[in-house]
Design a protein around this motif. Structure first.
Motif, PDB file in Angstrom:
ATOM      1  N   UNK A   1       0.957  -1.132  -0.015  1.00 19.35           N
ATOM      2  CA  UNK A   1      -0.039  -0.029   0.218  1.00 19.35           C
ATOM      3  C   UNK A   1       0.857   1.263   0.023  1.00 19.35           C
ATOM      4  N   UNK A   2       0.827   1.935  -0.962  1.00 17.85           N
ATOM      5  CA  UNK A   2       1.597   3.151  -1.268  1.00 17.85           C
ATOM      6  C   UNK A   2       1.143   4.346  -0.749  1.00 17.85           C
ATOM      7  N   UNK A   3       1.272   5.061   0.060  1.00 12.70           N
ATOM      8  CA  UNK A   3       0.935   6.178   0.655  1.00 12.70           C
ATOM      9  C   UNK A   3       1.920   7.447   0.832  1.00 12.70           C
ATOM     10  N   UNK A   4       1.276   8.615   0.084  1.00 20.02           N
ATOM     11  CA  UNK A   4       2.012  10.050  -0.036  1.00 20.02           C
ATOM     12  C   UNK A   4       2.161  10.453   1.187  1.00 20.02           C
ATOM     13  N   UNK A   5       3.411  11.118   1.650  1.00 18.93           N
ATOM     14  CA  UNK A   5       3.856  11.886   2.911  1.00 18.93           C
ATOM     15  C   UNK A   5       3.488  13.191   2.561  1.00 18.93           C
ATOM     16  N   UNK A   6       2.694  13.713   3.464  1.00 14.63           N
ATOM     17  CA  UNK A   6       2.186  15.130   3.637  1.00 14.63           C
ATOM     18  C   UNK A   6       3.189  16.051   4.550  1.00 14.63           C
ATOM     19  N   UNK A   7       3.224  17.233   4.009  1.00 13.51           N
ATOM     20  CA  UNK A   7       3.849  18.269   4.942  1.00 13.51           C
ATOM     21  C   UNK A   7       2.713  18.907   5.807  1.00 13.51           C
ATOM     22  N   UNK A   8       3.305  19.896   6.742  1.00  6.93           N
ATOM     23  CA  UNK A   8       2.420  20.250   7.685  1.00  6.93           C
ATOM     24  C   UNK A   8       1.469  21.320   7.037  1.00  6.93           C
ATOM     25  N   UNK A   9       1.586  21.844   5.724  1.00  6.99           N
ATOM     26  CA  UNK A   9       0.646  22.357   4.775  1.00  6.99           C
ATOM     27  C   UNK A   9      -0.540  21.797   3.987  1.00  6.99           C
ATOM     28  N   UNK A  10      -0.297  20.185   4.266  1.00  4.49           N
ATOM     29  CA  UNK A  10      -1.336  19.391   3.636  1.00  4.49           C
ATOM     30  C   UNK A  10      -0.785  19.163   2.333  1.00  4.49           C
ATOM     31  N   UNK A  11       0.310  19.527   1.943  1.00  5.31           N
ATOM     32  CA  UNK A  11       0.660  19.202   0.401  1.00  5.31           C
ATOM     33  C   UNK A  11       1.695  18.280   0.385  1.00  5.31           C
ATOM     34  N   UNK A  12       1.636  17.399  -0.727  1.00  4.26           N
ATOM     35  CA  UNK A  12       2.567  16.266  -1.077  1.00  4.26           C
ATOM     36  C   UNK A  12       4.190  16.568  -0.995  1.00  4.26           C
ATOM     37  N   UNK A  13       4.808  15.838  -0.259  1.00 10.26           N
ATOM     38  CA  UNK A  13       6.478  16.233  -0.118  1.00 10.26           C
ATOM     39  C   UNK A  13       6.890  15.670  -1.337  1.00 10.26           C
ATOM     40  N   UNK A  14       6.474  14.867  -2.083  1.00 18.73           N
ATOM     41  CA  UNK A  14       7.184  14.047  -3.161  1.00 18.73           C
ATOM     42  C   UNK A  14       7.516  12.830  -2.969  1.00 18.73           C
ATOM     43  N   UNK A  15       7.527  12.490  -1.455  1.00 21.54           N
ATOM     44  CA  UNK A  15       8.128  11.381  -0.726  1.00 21.54           C
ATOM     45  C   UNK A  15       6.852  10.522  -0.481  1.00 21.54           C
ATOM     46  N   UNK A  16       7.131   9.244  -0.635  1.00 21.30           N
ATOM     47  CA  UNK A  16       5.997   8.193  -0.170  1.00 21.30           C
ATOM     48  C   UNK A  16       6.497   7.039   0.643  1.00 21.30           C
ATOM     49  N   UNK A  17       5.434   6.218   1.330  1.00 23.80           N
ATOM     50  CA  UNK A  17       6.083   5.096   1.866  1.00 23.80           C
ATOM     51  C   UNK A  17       5.246   3.902   1.646  1.00 23.80           C
ATOM     52  N   UNK A  18       5.792   2.775   1.538  1.00 27.28           N
ATOM     53  CA  UNK A  18       4.924   1.534   1.387  1.00 27.28           C
ATOM     54  C   UNK A  18       4.719   0.979   2.621  1.00 27.28           C
ATOM     55  N   UNK A  19       3.421   0.678   2.977  1.00 29.08           N
ATOM     56  CA  UNK A  19       2.868   0.018   4.268  1.00 29.08           C
ATOM     57  C   UNK A  19       2.697  -1.232   3.677  1.00 29.08           C
ATOM     58  N   UNK A  20       3.291  -2.261   4.747  1.00 29.99           N
ATOM     59  CA  UNK A  20       2.864  -3.727   4.345  1.00 29.99           C
ATOM     60  C   UNK A  20       1.730  -3.983   4.194  1.00 29.99           C
ATOM     61  N   UNK A  21       1.253  -4.941   3.110  1.00 25.79           N
ATOM     62  CA  UNK A  21       0.163  -5.434   2.740  1.00 25.79           C
ATOM     63  C   UNK A  21      -0.384  -6.420   3.996  1.00 25.79           C
ATOM     64  N   UNK A  22       0.724  -7.000   4.719  1.00 30.12           N
ATOM     65  CA  UNK A  22       0.273  -8.210   5.842  1.00 30.12           C
ATOM     66  C   UNK A  22      -0.451  -7.400   7.003  1.00 30.12           C
ATOM     67  N   UNK A  23      -0.250  -6.271   6.966  1.00 34.29           N
ATOM     68  CA  UNK A  23      -0.699  -5.353   8.172  1.00 34.29           C
ATOM     69  C   UNK A  23      -2.001  -4.467   7.600  1.00 34.29           C
ATOM     70  N   UNK A  24      -2.039  -3.830   6.493  1.00 33.70           N
ATOM     71  CA  UNK A  24      -2.889  -2.865   6.046  1.00 33.70           C
ATOM     72  C   UNK A  24      -3.641  -3.224   4.793  1.00 33.70           C
ATOM     73  N   UNK A  25      -3.448  -4.505   4.431  1.00 31.54           N
ATOM     74  CA  UNK A  25      -4.125  -5.186   3.292  1.00 31.54           C
ATOM     75  C   UNK A  25      -4.992  -6.539   3.525  1.00 31.54           C
ATOM     76  N   UNK A  26      -5.164  -6.862   4.728  1.00 31.52           N
ATOM     77  CA  UNK A  26      -5.712  -8.008   4.815  1.00 31.52           C
ATOM     78  C   UNK A  26      -7.160  -7.970   4.851  1.00 31.52           C
ATOM     79  N   UNK A  27      -7.857  -9.189   4.813  1.00 32.07           N
ATOM     80  CA  UNK A  27      -9.304  -9.268   4.712  1.00 32.07           C
ATOM     81  C   UNK A  27      -9.631  -9.112   6.220  1.00 32.07           C
ATOM     82  N   UNK A  28     -10.469  -8.143   6.539  1.00 31.80           N
ATOM     83  CA  UNK A  28     -10.806  -7.833   8.265  1.00 31.80           C
ATOM     84  C   UNK A  28     -11.625  -8.892   8.770  1.00 31.80           C
ATOM     85  N   UNK A  29     -11.394  -9.184  10.104  1.00 32.74           N
ATOM     86  CA  UNK A  29     -12.120 -10.214  10.722  1.00 32.74           C
ATOM     87  C   UNK A  29     -12.980  -9.307  11.589  1.00 32.74           C
ATOM     88  N   UNK A  30     -14.224  -9.087  11.347  1.00 31.19           N
ATOM     89  CA  UNK A  30     -15.052  -8.166  12.143  1.00 31.19           C
ATOM     90  C   UNK A  30     -15.345  -8.873  13.512  1.00 31.19           C
TER      91      UNK A  30
END
Length: 212
Positions: A1-30
């Motif tokens: 999961x690729x997420x852009x990094x924002x600055x304190x003004x709410x604008x994109x910094x041009x950097x991003x971070x890849x959040x692991x799918x095994x934590x942020x992309x699993x099928x939720x168990x309600x």
């Protein structure tokens, strides 16, 4: 999961971070999310409720009248629960409300909650906040720039470690709270409309585990 990094003004910094799918992309168990939230709320209860039984209330122990021959019901003493000021029958007693959950169940619940927020696009990565002094107005401006502090929506700011200036800056802002990443729980995640991770906190997810 690729997420852009924002600055304190709410604008994109041009950097991003890849959040692991095994934590942020699993099928939720309600169901496990429900169990974890239930456990958290149960643990908040003090369980100090208490009433007095007929053995604990004040009053004489003598029998009010003889057992038979009065035409009325047998009564015992004045502490009888049927009388005003008498003891209470089957009333609450102090006890704990703790619910036991296995560690794997709690971990799955937390991962499921994070995946739910990821599916809702409610996760924001903010560059690290460096405040020289506590300033509520400045921090409120950051939240306004991120467009999360509107309509009473709840925002949880996730930090890699405790920051006194950040905590003092946001504690008086309604519907905003902060937590260290190591202390975050399923209830905090599900009780928030937005999760704002600082860049340093988000990078912890991408670090390789240290081998013993």
């Amino acid at each position: 999961m690729q997420v852009d990094i924002l600055n304190i003004e709410g604008k994109k910094t041009g950097r991003s971070i890849e959040l692991p799918e095994e934590i942020f992309g699993v099928e939720p168990n309600n169901h496990v999310v429900y169990l974890a939230v239930k456990q958290y709320l149960a643990a908040q209860r003090q369980g100090t409720h208490k009433v007095k039984t007929r053995a604990e209330v004040k009053g004489a122990s003598r029998k009010l009248h003889k057992q038979k021959g009065t035409g009325g019901a047998r009564k015992g003493n004045i502490r009888n629960p049927l009388y005003k000021g008498g003891g209470t029958i089957f009333g609450p007693k102090p006890h704990r409300y703790d619910i036991k959950l296995n560690r794997k169940v709690k971990d799955l619940a937390k991962i499921s909650a994070l995946s739910i927020k990821a599916k809702e696009n409610s996760i924001i990565i903010l560059e690290d906040i460096n405040l020289a002094t506590p300033k509520t107005k400045q921090f409120s401006g950051i939240l306004d720039a991120l467009k999360v502090n509107v309509g009473g929506r709840k925002t949880l700011v996730v930090l890699p470690e405790y920051n006194d200036n950040v905590y003092l800056s946001l504690r008086n802002i309604p519907s905003v709270d902060s937590v260290m990443l190591s202390d975050i729980n399923t209830y905090d995640i599900m009780n928030s409309n937005y999760l704002v991770f600082t860049e340093s906190a988000a990078k912890i997810f991408t670090e390789e585990p240290v081998e013993a």
